[in-house]
Design a protein around this motif. Structure first.
Motif, PDB file in Angstrom:
ATOM      1  N   LEU A   1      18.806  27.881  21.250  1.00 60.93           N
ATOM      2  CA  LEU A   1      19.472  28.998  20.500  1.00 60.93           C
ATOM      3  C   LEU A   1      19.715  30.264  21.282  1.00 60.93           C
ATOM      4  CD1 LEU A   1      20.003  30.324  17.518  1.00 60.93           C
ATOM      5  CD2 LEU A   1      17.546  30.596  17.198  1.00 60.93           C
ATOM      6  N   ARG A   2      20.856  30.829  20.897  1.00 61.53           N
ATOM      7  CA  ARG A   2      21.145  32.091  21.537  1.00 61.53           C
ATOM      8  C   ARG A   2      21.541  33.149  20.436  1.00 61.53           C
ATOM      9  NH1 ARG A   2      25.617  33.291  25.125  1.00 61.53           N
ATOM     10  NH2 ARG A   2      26.582  31.250  24.219  1.00 61.53           N
ATOM     11  N   VAL A   3      21.031  34.369  20.467  1.00 63.30           N
ATOM     12  CA  VAL A   3      21.253  35.320  19.372  1.00 63.30           C
ATOM     13  C   VAL A   3      21.850  36.529  20.167  1.00 63.30           C
ATOM     14  CG1 VAL A   3      20.418  36.616  17.456  1.00 63.30           C
ATOM     15  CG2 VAL A   3      19.466  34.406  17.948  1.00 63.30           C
ATOM     16  N   THR A   4      22.873  37.147  19.581  1.00 59.86           N
ATOM     17  CA  THR A   4      23.436  38.499  20.108  1.00 59.86           C
ATOM     18  C   THR A   4      23.581  39.468  18.894  1.00 59.86           C
ATOM     19  OG1 THR A   4      24.413  37.375  22.014  1.00 59.86           O
ATOM     20  CG2 THR A   4      25.257  39.541  21.287  1.00 59.86           C
ATOM     21  N   VAL A   5      22.951  40.414  18.735  1.00 59.61           N
ATOM     22  CA  VAL A   5      23.259  41.454  17.717  1.00 59.61           C
ATOM     23  C   VAL A   5      23.884  42.744  18.321  1.00 59.61           C
ATOM     24  CG1 VAL A   5      22.175  43.067  15.658  1.00 59.61           C
ATOM     25  CG2 VAL A   5      21.383  40.475  16.448  1.00 59.61           C
ATOM     26  N   ALA A   6      24.941  42.943  17.936  1.00 56.79           N
ATOM     27  CA  ALA A   6      25.778  44.252  18.451  1.00 56.79           C
ATOM     28  C   ALA A   6      25.689  45.443  17.775  1.00 56.79           C
ATOM     29  CB  ALA A   6      27.333  43.761  19.021  1.00 56.79           C
TER      30      ALA A   6
ATOM     31  N   HIS B   1      25.231  29.524  19.132  1.00 56.86           N
ATOM     32  CA  HIS B   1      25.040  31.133  19.353  1.00 56.86           C
ATOM     33  C   HIS B   1      25.407  31.837  17.925  1.00 56.86           C
ATOM     34  CE1 HIS B   1      26.859  34.514  22.136  1.00 56.86           C
ATOM     35  NE2 HIS B   1      25.691  34.790  21.469  1.00 56.86           N
ATOM     36  N   VAL B   2      24.194  32.495  17.787  1.00 59.07           N
ATOM     37  CA  VAL B   2      24.185  33.272  16.268  1.00 59.07           C
ATOM     38  C   VAL B   2      24.493  34.651  16.737  1.00 59.07           C
ATOM     39  CG1 VAL B   2      22.856  33.978  14.435  1.00 59.07           C
ATOM     40  CG2 VAL B   2      22.535  31.762  15.230  1.00 59.07           C
ATOM     41  N   VAL B   3      25.466  35.228  15.940  1.00 52.94           N
ATOM     42  CA  VAL B   3      25.570  36.684  16.297  1.00 52.94           C
ATOM     43  C   VAL B   3      25.663  37.586  14.936  1.00 52.94           C
ATOM     44  CG1 VAL B   3      27.080  36.021  18.104  1.00 52.94           C
ATOM     45  CG2 VAL B   3      28.281  36.315  16.129  1.00 52.94           C
TER      46      VAL B   3
END
Length: 377
Positions: free
Chosen positions: A230-235, A197-199
């Motif tokens: 792969l998971r990506v979350t950009v807050a 998990h990439v953030v």
């Protein structure tokens, strides 16, 4: 000690400088100091005139003026600042500026004229045409670099630009921003398995380079292929968020890349507890509290090497440093595929806190205050 913080921008405006001055004043108050804030920001949007509010026990003296675009600037701050200094008689004044912050600069001139101990802290990287040259011209006109003020900046990168504006001879110390390490350490837990998990988190503004970040993450996802989890979350929210969501939809990344908008601190801590890698795309950023928070949460950091955040990172130990966006993309892909490297870095960050915990920052700040006292003795 009686401490007065001066800043054009303060709550209810919300940004890195505002949050940092708030937290610093609260930490100093908790340590037993008498702390106050002077600001050109009104209590509410559109408010003007003088007023006094309290921010969790810290008095905030506001001198808001009617300005175009509701800018937090007062064109004539000297009478209010002079009255306040005479009333409070602070032992030290800390002046917080970004680029061009005229109200705080005016108070700096007043503090120098009255020979009051003062620390001036620059929270941004001055750019050549918009700050370095104007401040250089201003120095030739009024000689600000010769005032009895202790000049500091939040990183060596930012300090170098201040020194450049002063002709290269000014002593500029480095006074880092602080982070509540204990708050973020609660997210520092070992990986539970599953997709990496990439953030990232930050304002969706052009200067924060949201679109280049998404392009780099897309490149990493394409290079890894659909079979690599792969998971990506950009807050974060801001003017670029709508374009970012359109980009994700057009590129067919909605199943991998999520843009939830602004998250609360509690929501960010929960996000980091479920994450592995934090990506910082900033270039010429003076400092990144977000990077320090992510490191405290035990995440591996991938950062551009041209930012103030990179000064506190060790390549291969706390994260990976990238000279450009292509290298940033490759670094993300490397951490996704190299489980041993990822575990080694995250294990280190879970065990070793960043260098900017508030106790260390408060000690450095008090040392800066003591230095300011020597300049006027």
């Amino acid at each position: 000690m009686r401490i007065l913080h001066v800043t054009d921008c303060y709550f209810p405006r919300l940004g890195g400088l505002e949050v940092q001055v708030h937290q610093l004043s609260q930490q100093q108050r908790a340590a037993g100091h008498q702390v106050a804030v002077l600001t050109a920001t009104g209590e509410t949007a559109g408010a003007h005139g003088r007023s006094v509010t309290r921010d969790q026990g810290v008095p905030v003296f506001r001198m808001a003026a009617r300005m175009p675009g509701r800018l937090p600037v007062h064109p004539w701050p000297w009478p209010h600042a002079r009255d306040l200094l005479a009333r409070l008689e602070p032992d030290v004044i800390q002046l917080h500026i970004g680029g061009l912050t005229p109200s705080t600069q005016a108070v700096a001139a007043l503090a120098a004229a009255q020979e009051r101990p003062a620390v001036l802290t620059v929270h941004s990287v001055w750019r050549e045409h918009t700050a370095v040259r104007p401040y250089g011209l201003l120095d030739r006109l009024i000689g600000w670099s010769r005032w009895p003020i202790h000049y500091t900046a939040v990183s060596h990168l930012a300090a170098d630009r201040v020194r450049q504006a002063a002709g290269g001879q000014l002593e500029v110390g480095v006074l880092r921003n602080g982070v509540d390490v204990d708050e973020w350490r609660q997210a520092a837990v070992p990986r539970a398995g599953g997709p990496v998990h990439v953030v990232s988190a930050g304002r969706g503004a052009p200067r924060k380079r949201l679109m280049p970040l998404l392009t780099a993450l897309e490149s990493a996802a394409r290079a890894l292929g659909p079979d690599v989890p792969l998971r990506v979350t950009v807050a974060g929210e801001g003017p670029a968020l709508a374009a970012a969501r359109e980009f994700v939809a057009e590129r067919g990344l909605s199943d991998r890349l999520h843009l939830p908008g602004r998250l609360s601190r509690a929501e960010l801590i929960a996000l980091y507890r479920d994450a592995d890698v934090y990506v910082a795309p900033g270039v010429d950023d003076a400092f990144s509290v977000a990077v320090q928070e992510a490191q405290a949460a035990g995440l591996a950091i991938v950062s551009r090497s041209q930012s103030g955040a990179a000064e506190l990172l060790e390549d291969g130990v706390t994260g990976l440093l990238a000279p450009d966006d292509d290298a940033l993309s490759r670094a993300v892909a490397r951490l996704v595929t190299d489980a041993d490297l990822l575990e080694r870095i995250t294990a280190h960050n879970r065990q070793v806190p960043p260098q900017t915990a508030w106790p260390q920052v408060l000690t450095a700040t008090m040392a800066a205050y003591e230095h300011a006292l020597t300049l006027v003795r």
